[in-house]
Design an enzyme around this catalytic site. Structure first.
Site, PDB file in Angstrom:
ATOM      1  N   CYS A   9       0.869  -1.183   0.000  1.00 30.19           N
ATOM      2  CA  CYS A   9       0.000   0.000   0.000  1.00 30.19           C
ATOM      3  C   CYS A   9       0.902   1.228   0.000  1.00 30.19           C
ATOM      4  O   CYS A   9       2.078   1.148  -0.369  1.00 30.19           O
ATOM      5  CB  CYS A   9      -0.929  -0.021   1.210  1.00 30.19           C
ATOM      6  SG  CYS A   9      -0.067   0.050   2.796  1.00 30.19           S
ATOM      7  N   ALA A  10       0.380   2.364   0.403  1.00 31.86           N
ATOM      8  CA  ALA A  10       1.180   3.593   0.372  1.00 31.86           C
ATOM      9  C   ALA A  10       2.237   3.613   1.474  1.00 31.86           C
ATOM     10  O   ALA A  10       3.393   3.969   1.227  1.00 31.86           O
ATOM     11  CB  ALA A  10       0.274   4.813   0.494  1.00 31.86           C
TER      12      ALA A  10
END
Length: 376
Positions: free
Chosen positions: A73-74
């Site tokens: 994810c980020a």
């Protein structure tokens, strides 16, 4: 069962070693389409985290049963939760990628390019997630760093490992797609910081002007870094010829493309300088020089040993940007094929001028996204 973690260094080694991996990217579709981890041997699935809040049952059939699955994810939080959900569904070879894409953007892989004469060495630091390339030249217990990124600890720790002292730090130009670590590295180590004066009209700090035909000696074994004025990407862009064997081209010439001249808003003004550098100044150099650029665009540009390097003569025969005989056609090709501006490029330029001082997290946000220094 506890979810296993996979480090960004693990991912980098899988990319460089051409290993297989299934990557489940749980960022938004826009973020994924704009920028992701690239590898010819990776398989991908993008499903936004918010679409998985009610469970992962609907994607189970799209996931491999006999291959490692890394969830990214980020920043690393959402991936941990999704990985736990996959484990609860019975998958065992599942990993959450620590730090996510932000960590991927910052990771550096040092690769030895070559031994130099009289015991010197040349290293390339490959920033896989951003396409940035920086360099360390060592000789006689001293080291020079070229085009350092902001993660300066990578250079100081590697210098300590090699037992060398960083004495000179260079930027080939005023960068606009990433925050330079050059000035900070020089302040930390007490090294001299060199910058082309043509790019330094608005900087608010002291520097050593790097001028055409300057020679800077590193150590006692006469490995010179020869400055070669080569405008076009910026008005001050300067190349280096190291050890009469390597040509560090900054953002003027890449392996598969050429530099864009518009990041200061002066594409029409600088495209002529770009052509002059590529088609005249570089033509006067030896075809045997090994080109070492400051960026790469695609993973295919990496050699089997993980370095990005190619003979100048080979580039003159294969790089389309070096083979447009008509000057007007070249001008159109350059000015009409520009990718989007890098994220926050104006703030990045002002940071590199010393005009603003964003904190660490702001700097990370400013750099998120792909490298966009080249003409398409």
């Amino acid at each position: 069962m506890t979810v296993k973690n996979m480090t960004i260094q693990d991912i980098a080694h899988k990319v460089l070693d051409n290993e297989e991996l299934f990557l489940l990217d749980v960022r938004t579709e826009d973020a994924y389409q704009d920028w992701k981890i690239e590898s010819g041997n990776f398989s991908y699935l993008n499903v936004p985290y918010f679409d998985l809040l009610d469970g992962v049952e609907e994607i189970m059939e799209q996931l491999p049963k006999n291959q490692p699955i890394a969830v990214i994810c980020a920043k690393g939080g959402s991936s941990q939760m999704v990985a736990e959900m996959l484990v609860e569904e019975g998958l065992t070879d599942v990993y959450s990628v620590e730090g996510g894409m932000k960590a991927w953007s910052e990771h550096l892989e040092p690769r030895k390019v070559s031994d130099l004469k009289d015991g010197g060495e040349l290293y390339q630091f490959v920033r896989l997630g951003k396409g940035c390339l920086s360099y360390m030249v060592t000789s006689g217990g001293e080291a020079a760093i070229i085009d350092a990124v902001r993660m300066t600890e990578a250079y100081t720790e590697f210098a300590e490992k090699l037992g060398v002292t960083i004495t000179n730090v260079f930027d080939t130009h005023l960068h606009a797609d990433h925050i330079s670590g050059g000035r900070r590295l020089a302040e930390t180590t007490g090294a001299v910081y060199w910058l082309p004066p043509e790019d330094a009209g608005e900087v608010v700090f002291n520097y050593q002007p790097l001028r055409d035909a300057d020679h800077v000696q590193i150590g006692q074994s006469h490995i010179d870094i020869h400055a070669l004025y080569s405008p076009g990407h910026t008005i001050g862009s300067t190349s280096f010829v190291v050890d009469d064997k390597f040509l560090m081209t900054g953002d003027i010439l890449f392996i598969d493309s050429i530099g864009r001249p518009d990041l200061a808003g002066k594409a029409e003004d600088w495209v002529g300088d770009l052509r002059e550098t590529l088609y005249t100044r570089y033509k006067e150099l030896s075809d045997e020089l090994i080109v070492l650029p400051a960026h790469f665009m695609i993973m295919d540009e990496l050699n089997e040993d993980g370095t990005v390097a190619e003979r100048l003569g080979t580039l003159f025969s294969r790089n389309h940007g070096l083979n447009i005989t008509n000057e007007e056609e070249f001008r159109r090709m350059v000015t009409e094929n520009l990718p989007p501006q890098p994220n926050a490029y104006q703030q990045i330029r002002e940071t590199n001028m010393g005009k603003i001082s964003p904190d660490h997290e702001e700097q990370r946000e400013m750099e998120i996204g792909p490298n966009r220094c080249a003409v398409r």
